[in-house]
Motif scaffolding. Structure first.
Motif, PDB file in Angstrom:
ATOM      1  N   ASP A 174     -13.199 -13.404 -11.610  1.00 31.34           N
ATOM      2  CA  ASP A 174     -13.636 -13.831 -11.890  1.00 31.34           C
ATOM      3  C   ASP A 174     -14.730 -15.232 -10.608  1.00 31.34           C
ATOM      4  OD1 ASP A 174     -14.268 -13.096 -14.342  1.00 31.34           O
ATOM      5  OD2 ASP A 174     -13.810 -14.843 -15.057  1.00 31.34           O
ATOM      6  N   LEU A 175     -13.270 -15.261 -10.010  1.00 31.77           N
ATOM      7  CA  LEU A 175     -13.933 -16.842  -8.911  1.00 31.77           C
ATOM      8  C   LEU A 175     -13.711 -15.583  -7.734  1.00 31.77           C
ATOM      9  CD1 LEU A 175     -12.733 -19.034  -9.448  1.00 31.77           C
ATOM     10  CD2 LEU A 175     -10.390 -19.152  -8.030  1.00 31.77           C
ATOM     11  N   GLY A 176     -12.987 -14.671  -7.740  1.00 29.17           N
ATOM     12  CA  GLY A 176     -13.802 -13.149  -6.432  1.00 29.17           C
ATOM     13  C   GLY A 176     -12.778 -13.351  -5.996  1.00 29.17           C
ATOM     14  N   VAL A 177     -11.153 -13.035  -6.585  1.00 30.83           N
ATOM     15  CA  VAL A 177     -10.256 -12.842  -5.387  1.00 30.83           C
ATOM     16  C   VAL A 177     -10.173 -11.424  -5.408  1.00 30.83           C
ATOM     17  CG1 VAL A 177      -8.504 -14.365  -6.179  1.00 30.83           C
ATOM     18  CG2 VAL A 177      -8.436 -12.445  -6.782  1.00 30.83           C
ATOM     19  N   ASP A 178      -9.598 -10.757  -4.542  1.00 30.35           N
ATOM     20  CA  ASP A 178      -9.399  -9.402  -3.544  1.00 30.35           C
ATOM     21  C   ASP A 178      -8.579  -8.849  -4.039  1.00 30.35           C
ATOM     22  OD1 ASP A 178     -11.819  -9.048  -1.240  1.00 30.35           O
ATOM     23  OD2 ASP A 178     -10.868 -11.272  -1.228  1.00 30.35           O
ATOM     24  N   GLU A 179      -7.573  -9.555  -4.857  1.00 32.72           N
ATOM     25  CA  GLU A 179      -6.416  -8.243  -5.344  1.00 32.72           C
ATOM     26  C   GLU A 179      -5.353  -9.529  -6.248  1.00 32.72           C
ATOM     27  OE1 GLU A 179      -3.338  -8.386  -1.748  1.00 32.72           O
ATOM     28  OE2 GLU A 179      -1.717  -8.155  -2.839  1.00 32.72           O
ATOM     29  N   LEU A 180      -4.632  -9.048  -7.466  1.00 33.67           N
ATOM     30  CA  LEU A 180      -4.153 -10.276  -7.983  1.00 33.67           C
ATOM     31  C   LEU A 180      -2.866  -9.715  -7.109  1.00 33.67           C
ATOM     32  CD1 LEU A 180      -5.643  -9.289 -11.180  1.00 33.67           C
ATOM     33  CD2 LEU A 180      -5.262 -11.184 -10.357  1.00 33.67           C
ATOM     34  N   PRO A 191      11.377  -2.482 -18.443  1.00 35.00           N
ATOM     35  CA  PRO A 191      10.895  -1.654 -18.590  1.00 35.00           C
ATOM     36  C   PRO A 191      10.186  -2.363 -19.856  1.00 35.00           C
ATOM     37  CG  PRO A 191      12.265  -1.051 -17.618  1.00 35.00           C
ATOM     38  CD  PRO A 191      12.797  -1.922 -17.527  1.00 35.00           C
ATOM     39  N   GLU A 192      11.056  -2.906 -20.973  1.00 32.19           N
ATOM     40  CA  GLU A 192      10.822  -3.256 -22.199  1.00 32.19           C
ATOM     41  C   GLU A 192       9.440  -4.525 -22.070  1.00 32.19           C
ATOM     42  OE1 GLU A 192      13.622  -2.776 -21.579  1.00 32.19           O
ATOM     43  OE2 GLU A 192      14.195  -0.590 -21.880  1.00 32.19           O
ATOM     44  N   THR A 193      10.033  -5.118 -21.464  1.00 29.36           N
ATOM     45  CA  THR A 193       8.818  -6.312 -21.347  1.00 29.36           C
ATOM     46  C   THR A 193       7.283  -6.136 -19.880  1.00 29.36           C
ATOM     47  OG1 THR A 193      10.027  -7.491 -19.591  1.00 29.36           O
ATOM     48  CG2 THR A 193      10.264  -8.012 -21.410  1.00 29.36           C
ATOM     49  N   LEU A 194       7.655  -5.579 -19.187  1.00 23.66           N
ATOM     50  CA  LEU A 194       6.091  -5.318 -18.372  1.00 23.66           C
ATOM     51  C   LEU A 194       5.148  -3.871 -19.025  1.00 23.66           C
ATOM     52  CD1 LEU A 194       5.229  -5.655 -14.823  1.00 23.66           C
ATOM     53  CD2 LEU A 194       6.324  -3.375 -14.727  1.00 23.66           C
ATOM     54  N   THR A 195       5.691  -3.538 -19.830  1.00 22.16           N
ATOM     55  CA  THR A 195       4.961  -2.332 -20.464  1.00 22.16           C
ATOM     56  C   THR A 195       4.043  -3.137 -20.838  1.00 22.16           C
ATOM     57  OG1 THR A 195       6.530  -0.321 -20.269  1.00 22.16           O
ATOM     58  CG2 THR A 195       5.067   0.104 -22.418  1.00 22.16           C
ATOM     59  N   PRO A 196       4.334  -3.726 -22.351  1.00 24.50           N
ATOM     60  CA  PRO A 196       3.552  -4.825 -22.802  1.00 24.50           C
ATOM     61  C   PRO A 196       1.904  -5.409 -21.612  1.00 24.50           C
ATOM     62  CG  PRO A 196       5.441  -5.547 -23.559  1.00 24.50           C
ATOM     63  CD  PRO A 196       5.648  -4.633 -22.284  1.00 24.50           C
ATOM     64  N   LEU A 197       2.694  -5.912 -20.671  1.00 24.43           N
ATOM     65  CA  LEU A 197       1.971  -6.551 -20.069  1.00 24.43           C
ATOM     66  C   LEU A 197       1.037  -6.282 -19.135  1.00 24.43           C
ATOM     67  CD1 LEU A 197       1.135  -8.709 -18.007  1.00 24.43           C
ATOM     68  CD2 LEU A 197       3.278  -8.656 -16.954  1.00 24.43           C
ATOM     69  N   LEU A 198       1.701  -4.183 -19.114  1.00 26.61           N
ATOM     70  CA  LEU A 198       0.746  -3.832 -17.898  1.00 26.61           C
ATOM     71  C   LEU A 198      -0.634  -3.018 -18.751  1.00 26.61           C
ATOM     72  CD1 LEU A 198       2.945  -1.767 -15.228  1.00 26.61           C
ATOM     73  CD2 LEU A 198       1.626  -3.884 -15.275  1.00 26.61           C
ATOM     74  N   GLU A 199      -0.074  -2.825 -19.576  1.00 30.77           N
ATOM     75  CA  GLU A 199      -0.530  -2.250 -20.998  1.00 30.77           C
ATOM     76  C   GLU A 199      -2.292  -3.354 -21.322  1.00 30.77           C
ATOM     77  OE1 GLU A 199       2.286   0.741 -23.708  1.00 30.77           O
ATOM     78  OE2 GLU A 199       1.602  -1.086 -24.394  1.00 30.77           O
ATOM     79  N   LEU A 205      -8.786  -5.662 -18.431  1.00 32.07           N
ATOM     80  CA  LEU A 205      -9.466  -5.810 -16.984  1.00 32.07           C
ATOM     81  C   LEU A 205     -10.140  -4.040 -16.727  1.00 32.07           C
ATOM     82  CD1 LEU A 205      -7.015  -8.396 -16.054  1.00 32.07           C
ATOM     83  CD2 LEU A 205      -9.182  -8.981 -16.063  1.00 32.07           C
ATOM     84  N   GLY A 206      -9.391  -3.352 -17.636  1.00 26.68           N
ATOM     85  CA  GLY A 206     -10.141  -2.007 -16.801  1.00 26.68           C
ATOM     86  C   GLY A 206      -8.896  -1.344 -16.005  1.00 26.68           C
ATOM     87  N   ALA A 207      -8.829   0.182 -15.891  1.00 23.39           N
ATOM     88  CA  ALA A 207      -7.774   0.820 -14.896  1.00 23.39           C
ATOM     89  C   ALA A 207      -7.824   0.586 -13.870  1.00 23.39           C
ATOM     90  CB  ALA A 207      -8.296   2.065 -15.480  1.00 23.39           C
ATOM     91  N   GLY A 208      -9.116  -0.381 -13.420  1.00 26.52           N
ATOM     92  CA  GLY A 208      -9.208  -0.813 -11.898  1.00 26.52           C
ATOM     93  C   GLY A 208      -8.185  -1.862 -11.568  1.00 26.52           C
ATOM     94  N   VAL A 209      -7.308  -2.443 -12.793  1.00 24.19           N
ATOM     95  CA  VAL A 209      -6.383  -3.564 -12.606  1.00 24.19           C
ATOM     96  C   VAL A 209      -5.722  -3.113 -12.075  1.00 24.19           C
ATOM     97  CG1 VAL A 209      -5.853  -3.616 -14.429  1.00 24.19           C
ATOM     98  CG2 VAL A 209      -5.755  -5.834 -12.993  1.00 24.19           C
ATOM     99  N   MET A 210      -4.994  -1.341 -11.634  1.00 28.26           N
ATOM    100  CA  MET A 210      -3.560  -1.540 -11.965  1.00 28.26           C
ATOM    101  C   MET A 210      -3.431  -0.888 -10.167  1.00 28.26           C
ATOM    102  SD  MET A 210      -1.852  -1.220 -13.626  1.00 28.26           S
ATOM    103  CE  MET A 210      -2.133  -1.723 -15.680  1.00 28.26           C
ATOM    104  N   ALA A 234       2.618   4.071 -14.103  1.00 29.93           N
ATOM    105  CA  ALA A 234       1.100   2.853 -14.585  1.00 29.93           C
ATOM    106  C   ALA A 234       0.014   3.560 -13.581  1.00 29.93           C
ATOM    107  CB  ALA A 234       1.749   1.369 -14.913  1.00 29.93           C
ATOM    108  N   GLY A 235       0.336   3.240 -12.566  1.00 28.18           N
ATOM    109  CA  GLY A 235      -0.267   3.109 -11.637  1.00 28.18           C
ATOM    110  C   GLY A 235      -0.412   2.303 -10.361  1.00 28.18           C
ATOM    111  N   LEU A 236       0.252   0.652 -10.355  1.00 30.42           N
ATOM    112  CA  LEU A 236       0.159   0.774  -9.509  1.00 30.42           C
ATOM    113  C   LEU A 236       0.254   0.403  -7.666  1.00 30.42           C
ATOM    114  CD1 LEU A 236       0.620  -1.462 -12.456  1.00 30.42           C
ATOM    115  CD2 LEU A 236       1.724  -3.143 -10.050  1.00 30.42           C
ATOM    116  N   ARG A 237       0.482   0.560  -7.187  1.00 27.96           N
ATOM    117  CA  ARG A 237       0.272   1.488  -5.793  1.00 27.96           C
ATOM    118  C   ARG A 237       0.370  -0.138  -4.306  1.00 27.96           C
ATOM    119  NH1 ARG A 237       1.456   4.599  -8.626  1.00 27.96           N
ATOM    120  NH2 ARG A 237       0.767   6.576  -8.404  1.00 27.96           N
ATOM    121  N   SER A 238       0.816  -1.002  -5.269  1.00 30.54           N
ATOM    122  CA  SER A 238       1.393  -2.119  -3.810  1.00 30.54           C
ATOM    123  C   SER A 238       2.501  -3.280  -4.461  1.00 30.54           C
ATOM    124  CB  SER A 238      -0.106  -2.922  -3.702  1.00 30.54           C
ATOM    125  OG  SER A 238       0.202  -3.860  -2.737  1.00 30.54           O
ATOM    126  N   PHE A 239       3.737  -3.343  -3.628  1.00 34.39           N
ATOM    127  CA  PHE A 239       4.252  -3.740  -4.284  1.00 34.39           C
ATOM    128  C   PHE A 239       4.830  -5.478  -3.244  1.00 34.39           C
ATOM    129  CE2 PHE A 239       5.024  -0.032  -6.300  1.00 34.39           C
ATOM    130  CZ  PHE A 239       5.646  -0.453  -7.873  1.00 34.39           C
TER     131      PHE A 239
END
Ligand code: HMG
Ligand code: MG
Length: 295
Positions: A174-180, A191-199, A205-210, A234-239
């Motif tokens: 909402d503040l306008g950051v370009d990247e989270l 993986p057991e804790t990351l899965t519910p977070l990404l879901e 926040l919608g599919a675009g968040v990935m 899950a679709g993330l492309r930045s690390f």
């Protein structure tokens, strides 16, 4: 082959917890090797008070020492905690004939206890601090990365509910950051804790968040690699990674446990390439980057 974006945070997150002073010249050599490695972005330093992070008190000098380095497309970024830090970053950009800082990073947390310990502010107070930073960054044409620490667990509060992470990510968007940037500050992720977070992020926040999110893993239990594989699916492309696995946040250390290092960028690159993606990163240069400070 699809390319995955790599940011090396070794000069910032990698060094901020090192107790012995590292010469500015060694930091500059480290950044030069990271540029040569081909990573998309180098997080060079932080404009925070020396009282809080003594190791990075030379942030402006490091950028000055990099002015003559040919860096092509490599993005240079820096952390700014408040307007005072922003002013220092903008002074670096105003000093020469070439902009040295291409991107700013602000940082908050999904845990109020960690936010207070790390930034002397509650989560809502950090968001209010960022408001003028975002406005100025927009005027200066600088994109902003918004870090959220403790996305899996807090060193003081324990496990953090995905809902709380989604709330803070929503405030930053909402503040306008370009990247989270999702920070697993103490390397608690599996993986057991990351899965519910990404879901939860997807649902709220919608599919675009990935495609707007970066995953910033620290590596305590050797599970970071599994988390990278899952995030790619899950679709993330930045690390983020730190050459040599250096790093940690001093304010995430407890009496019993020092904060863990970042996932090694070398490991990150191998994992991503094994999964069938390109990174265009040269691992030997990452090794040399890490060697500049371990010598
Ligand atoms: P504060 O002490 O509440 O600040 O700190 P203040 O506004 O009350 O000011 C106190 C003094 O500091 C004043 O000076 C200010 O001028 C000065 P005095 O009047 O006493 O002489 N000051 C500054 N000086 C230089 N640069 C500045 C600055 N700001 C104020 N920017 C503050 C509040 C946010 C500044 C402090 O808490 C802070 O810097 N915290 C950052 C700590 C940090 O860097 N942590 C590590 C980075 S985050 C991390 O590692 C996590 C991450 O990797 C993701 C993950 O893994 O989860 C990103
Ligand atoms: Mg970190």
């Amino acid at each position: 082959m699809e390319t995955v974006r790599i940011t090396d945070v070794a000069p910032r997150d990698g060094l901020q917890n090192e107790p012995d002073p590292i010469p500015t010249a060694a930091k500059i050599r480290m950044v030069a090797h990271l540029v040569a490695s081909g990573v998309a972005e180098v997080e060079v330093s932080s404009f925070v008070p020396a009282r809080w992070i003594p190791q990075l008190a030379d942030a402006a000098d490091v950028f000055d020492g990099l002015r003559s380095l040919e860096r092509g497309e490599t993005v240079f970024s820096a952390l700014v905690p408040n307007e005072k830090g922003l002013a220092k970053a903008l002074a670096v950009n105003a000093a020469g004939d070439r902009r040295m800082i291409d991107k700013l990073a602000v940082f908050t947390a999904a845990s109020d206890t960690f936010a207070r310990r790390n930034t002397n502010a509650t989560i809502p107070e950090t968001i209010e601090r960022f408001r003028p930073i975002l406005a100025t960054a927009r005027r200066e044409g600088l994109p902003v990365r918004g870090y959220v620490s403790c996305v899996i667990a807090c060193p003081f509060e324990g496990p953090i509910a995905p809902e709380r992470v989604a709330d803070v990510c929503g405030l930053l968007l909402d503040l306008g950051v370009d990247e989270l940037d999702l920070g697993d500050t103490i390397g608690a992720g599996t993986p057991e804790t990351l899965t519910p977070l990404l879901e939860k992020l997807y649902q709220r926040l919608g599919a675009g968040v990935m495609r707007q999110a970066t995953l910033h893993l620290h590596d305590t239990h050797g599970r970071a690699v599994d988390c990278v594989r899952l995030a790619l699916e899950a679709g993330l492309r930045s690390f983020d990674g730190a050459a040599g696995g250096l790093g940690g946040c001093p304010y995430a250390s407890t009496a019993e446990k020092r904060a863990p290092g970042n996932i090694a960028t070398q490991t990150l690159v191998r994992t991503i390439e094994d999964a069938g993606y390109a990174t265009h990163v040269d691992i030997t240069e990452l090794d040399q980057a890490a060697a500049t400070v371990s010598r």
